[in-house]
Each structure stands twice: as C-alpha cells, then as structure tokens.
Scaffold this motif. Structure first.
Motif: not given
Ligand SMILES: Nc1nc2c(ncn2[C@@H]2O[C@H](COP(=O)(O)OP(=O)(O)OP(=O)(O)O)[C@@H](O)[C@H]2O)c(=O)[nH]1
Length: 613
Positions: A559, A562, A565
């Motif tokens: 991650a 993450n 994103y």
C-alpha cells in the motif's frame, strides 16, 4: 511541366529544411546529400559570380578583391507567376529584400557572422531564395573560387581548405557540377575542369561553361571547346559573355547585358551556328531541365531515405515518450500507469529482482543481533547492582525466601534496554526502504520525463513510509513491553527447584539462610535474571523482524501509494496537468523531433503526390 516545377520546389523545400535542422552534409548519408544540387565551381575570377547573376538577372553578389565567397551560398530560384521580385534569407525568414544591393550586403554580413572578419572560410551554407517571374526553378550552390595562393591576412591553409570544401560538394554523386572556365585561358589549365575530371571522369554530371569569349585574342576562337572536341563531356558546353569590369564600373544594367550577349552570339560568324545553345538564359534553362530529370530519377532513393528517417524518428519518440494527452481522464490514467510502473520497480527491489532488498535482511541478521549483544547487561546485572536493586526493593524488610520485588525490578529494567535495538531496527529498515524508493524512481524509465510527478511520488512514498515506521515503532515497543507485563513462570519454577536440589546434595542445610544474603546469593539472582533476559533476547531477536516486516516491508509492498491514489483521484484537471509537467529540455527535444518528423512526412506526401502524377 507543372509537376516538374513542383519537383524542384519540393527539393528546395527539403534543402531549406535540412539547413534548419543543421543537416548540410558531413557524416553518414544525410537527406541533403541525397538531393541533387548544382554546384558552381571555378578558379578565382573565372566569372562564377557573373554567371550566377546573369542566370538570376540581378546584381546581388558581393564583389571585391581576394576571396569574397567564403561560405557556400545556396541560391534557390523560384519562378513566380507575376509580381515583384524579392529575396529572402533562411537566417532572416521574416525579412523580404526587394533591394538587391541590400541582399549583397546581407550576404557579406552573414558571411562575416560565422567566419569573423578573419577571412576564414566556413562550410555552413547561407540560404538565399529569390522569387521572380524572370527566373527558372533552380538551385545553385556558389562556392569559394579555387585559388593557388593565399592573399594577405589569410592563413596559408586556405588554399587547401577551399579545395577541400569544394571537393566535399562536388564529389557527392548527386552533385551536378557547373564547371566555369575562362575562354582566355587554356582549357587544359582550368581549375574547374581539373577538379571535375577527378571526381566525375565520365563527365556525366559536369556542365562545362566557357566565359569571357569576348576577351579571346584576335584570330582565336573557342569553337573546338564549345563543340566538345577539346574536352569531351556528356553534356554540351555553353559559352557565355558576361559584363566586363568596365561594364560593371559603369553600372551597365544586367538585362541590357543579357541582350548584348544574345546579340553577340547571333551576330558572331564563329558562333552563329551555335547561337541557340549559348548564353546565360540558355544555360539556366538547360540546368533547370537537367535538374528536374535528375530529381525524377532520384525520387525512389530519396523516398527510401525519408522513410528510413521517419522510422528512426518514430523509434526515438517512442524511446523518450510520446506527447501526453490533454483530457483529464487520459491524464489520470497516465499518472496511474506511471505510478504502477514505479511500484513494479520498487517491488522488484524488495523481491530480489533488483538489488537492495537484501539489505533489510542485513538489518535482522547483523545489525539487530550486534546491537543486542552490545547491551550492558554485564554491568546492569553485576553483583553490586543486583545487591543494590534487590535491597532497595526489599525496603525495611529484607526478603525471606526469594526477592520477588527485586527480581521484578531487575527484569523490568533489563527489558527496557531492548527498546533501543528495537527502534534502531525500525529506523534502519525505514532508511533502506526510503533509499529503495529513491532508486526505484530513478530506475523507472517511464518517469524520467516527468520530474514533477517523480517528486510527487517520492513525497507520497516517503509519507507512507513515515507512517509505516510509526506503526512499526509502536508495535516493536509493544513487543518489548509485553515481555515486561507477564513473565514466563515456568522459568522461575524450575529455578526454584534447582537450588534446593543443590542444597540437598551439598548437605549444607544449616548454612542456607546465611548463604541467602551472601555474595553468592546475589550472584545467583544476577545469573538467574541474566538467563531469563537471555531467553527474552532470543524471543525478541525473532519477533522484532517479524513485526518490522509486517508493519513496514509488507505494507510498503501492499500500500505504498494507496493514499496518493485517493488524493490523485480527487484532483482537478489543472492539477493533473501540472503533475505531468516535463523536463523542459526533454519537451524541447520532443518538439524538435516532432518538427523533423512533420517535415519528413510532408516531404514524403509531396513526393508521393508528384511521383504518382
Ligand atoms: N569581358 C568579360 N569580362 C568578364 C566576363 N566574365 C567575367 N568577367 C569579368 O571578370 C572579372 C571576374 O568575374 P567574377 O564574376 O567576379 O569572377 P568570380 O569567379 O566570381 O571571381 P571570384 O569570386 O573573385 O573568384 C570581373 O571583372 C568580370 O567583369 C566575360 O564573359 N567577359
């Protein structure tokens, strides 16, 4: 005819493009070299400038003593339907010259701009286009006159330099040689013919021009030369009568001179029968037609070269990356693709596809055990300190059987030493991961053109790593605390049995109580605690790496981006565009390639159009 005219126009355009792109021959096979051109070659004062001006019908070339032409002059003549005549230089594309005296000055200035006033020569051409209803489509390259001696102020090497430059043009198989020789000199001594014979022995690309017919000695004529008997060429010789120096001094109009030239041949009893094949106007037409024929022949090879170059440029564009899309959907997609590319490289580092991940194992295998070994338990569990801690824990009432409180304190204070190495492991792994992020960014080929996005990814990754480090630190410290919060009872139960066994075997019951407070007693407590801490140490040596990998390495793999994103997903178009800002140098390079590609493609289209007619 229209198609033929467009052929020369096409070659003119490609030639100008070549110069813009810095391609004027040299290494390897360039487009410039594939294009047919006419180079004017001759000894000094042979009449080159006069011929050129006469072909153009204008006075525009610098005159003077010494070597005036010191850079190649690419003279492109464009026939226009009507309108005023004007000239344009490639180096000053916005300026239209209608005054040809100004053209002359500009040629001189532009020559000096590259060569300096030093009278050196340079092979960087000057491009001059002349648009006029009175010219034929033709490209001529004026070269410095071949000379045998350097004049004052010029280096001795200039004689060779000029010959080398002229040679570099005329030895190209696509070069049509316009060899100028004065009629008042023996043709056998002509510099132009000497050079032409060397580079074109069969004479198939040499046009012989004989100037100064009017200056021949009385009673001699050049019929043998003009009819090809003195020196045979594949193409007919052309005789020329230019203005004399006296005419030039008197400012005799060039068109008047052309008329006089025509009259000269028509009225000449020696050359009358050749009159229709003599003179500068005829020469211009002859060259133009020949050039068109040659271009037509060369089209397949030019096309092949253009196609090859287009392929190369496309490959280069693929390598440095195509331009990015402008709509936000595509931009977001590009950003995510780039992030994934980075993530792939990063994972390869961790998983062993690329080097660096092994350094994490190095932390667990060397750094952590070494740090654990260095903990000062010897000092902490010395007889003196044990005695001190146990006595303090006992307070006013010394312990009766075993110093429960003393043990607790010794164990707790020992365990707290493990915090240091635990945290150090977390930090060490953090720095390895950070370094791998840095490496992965620089190794992600696709990211290279996007410095802003690279910086964004680096920042986002480091933020994540920082969070993972925090979590990891909490976890390892918790492992250490857990060791303090509940001790392994069995260990102490076993201990409790052992001394009794010993005492029984020693049969020394009476001394037991005295013993309890002797050095031996404290030494035993110390060694018991030390044994227990050793056991804890073994446990932590195994469990700290597990916690670190769980919290930092596994999370980084799973991650790392993450949060990034989610943030990117919420961004507006404008922000996305900013993230895809490229390195200006790269953008420049791409646009240069794109421009080149555009040029070559349009050249190909034009050639296709012309060739199919
Ligand atoms: N009478 C006569 N004079 C000519 C003829 N052609 C050239 N000249 C003269 O010869 C001299 C040299 O001519 P240019 O045309 O300057 O010769 P060039 O080869 O360009 O000379 P450089 O640039 O110095 O190498 C000039 O004075 C011209 O007027 C000609 O056919 N007849």
């Amino acid at each position: 005819m229209a198609t033929l005219e467009s052929l020369i126009g096409l070659v003119n355009r490609i030639q100008r493009a070549c110069t813009v792109l810095g391609d004027h021959g040299g290494e390897g096979m360039s487009l410039w070299e594939a294009l047919p051109s006419v180079a004017v070659v001759g000894g000094q004062s042979s009449g080159k400038s006069s011929v050129l001006e006469s072909v153009v019908g204008r006075d525009f070339l610098p005159r003077g003593s010494g070597i005036v032409t010191r850079r190649p002059l690419v003279l492109q003549l464009h026939k226009t339907e009507s309108g005023t005549e004007y000239a344009e230089f490639l180096h000053a594309p916005k300026k239209r010259f209608t005054d040809f005296a100004a053209v002359r000055k500009e040629i001189a200035d532009e020559t000096d701009r590259i060569t300096g006033k030093s009278k050196q020569i340079s092979n960087v051409p000057i491009h001059l286009s002349i648009y006029s209803p009175n010219v034929v489509n033709l490209t001529l390259i004026d070269l410095p006159g071949l000379t045998k001696v350097a004049v004052e102020g010029q280096p001795d090497s200039i004689v060779q330099d000029i010959e080398m430059m002229v040679r570099s043009y005329v030895e190209k198989p696509n070069c049509i040689i316009l060899a100028i020789s004065p009629a008042n000199q023996d043709i056998a001594t002509s510099d132009a013919i000497k050079l032409a014979r060397e580079v074109d022995p069969s004479g198939e690309r040499t046009f012989g021009v004989l100037t100064k017919l009017d200056l021949m000695d009385k009673g001699t004529n050049a019929v043998d030369v003009l009819e090809g008997r003195s020196y045979r060429l594949q193409h007919p010789w052309v005789g020329i009568v230019n203005r004399s120096q006296a005419d030039i001094n008197k400012n005799v109009d060039i068109n008047y001179a052309r008329r006089k030239e025509r009259e000269y041949f028509e009225s000449s009893h020696e050359y009358g029968h050749l009159a229709h094949k003599m003179g500068s106007e005829y020469l211009a037409k002859l060259l133009s037609e020949h050039l068109e024929r040659v271009i037509r022949q060369r089209i397949p090879s030019i096309l092949a070269l253009i196609n090859k170059t287009i392929d190369e440029l496309n490959a280069e564009l693929d390598r440095i990356g195509r331009p990015i899309a402008v709509d936000s959907g595509a931009q977001l997609y590009t950003i995510l693709e780039l992030c994934r590319a980075f993530d792939r490289v990063f994972k390869e580092h961790l998983d062993g596809g690329r080097p660096g991940g092994d350094r994490i194992y190095g932390v667990f295998d060397h750094q952590l055990p070494a740090a654990l070994k260095k903990l000062p338990f010897d000092r902490h569990l010395s007889l003196k300190n044990v005695q001190k801690v146990v006595s303090e824990a006992d307070g006013y009432q010394p312990h009766l059987i075993a110093p429960e409180q003393g043990y607790r304190r010794l164990i707790d204070s020992s365990i707290s030493y493990f915090r240091g190495p635990a945290e150090a492991s977390v930090d060490a792994v953090h720095f390895v991961l950070k370094e791998l992020v840095r490496k992965s960014i620089s190794e992600t080929e696709e990211l290279r053109r996007f410095p802003t996005l690279s910086a964004d990814i680096a920042a986002a990754s480091n933020d994540s790593l920082e969070r993972f480090r925090e979590e990891s630190r909490r976890t390892v410290l918790r492992l250490v605390e857990m060791e303090s919060s509940y001790l392994t009872v069995e260990f102490f139960r076993k201990l409790h049995l052992e001394p009794e066994k010993n005492q029984n075997s020693n049969n020394n019951n009476s001394n037991a109580n005295i013993d309890r407070y002797s050095d031996n007693h404290f030494r035993r407590i110390g060694s018991n605690v030390s044994a227990y801490i050793g056991m804890v140490c073994d446990t932590l040596r195994n469990s700290i790496p597990k916690a670190v990998v769980y919290c930092q390495v596994r999370e980084a793999k799973r991650a790392l981006l993450n949060t990034f994103y989610t943030q990117v997903g919420r961004r507006e178009k404008e922000q996305l565009g900013k993230m895809l800002d490229e390195d200006p140098a790269l953008m420049e390079k791409r646009s240069a390639i794109a421009k080149r590609l555009e040029l070559y493609k349009s050249a190909r289209d034009e050639i296709d159009a012309v060739a199919w007619k």
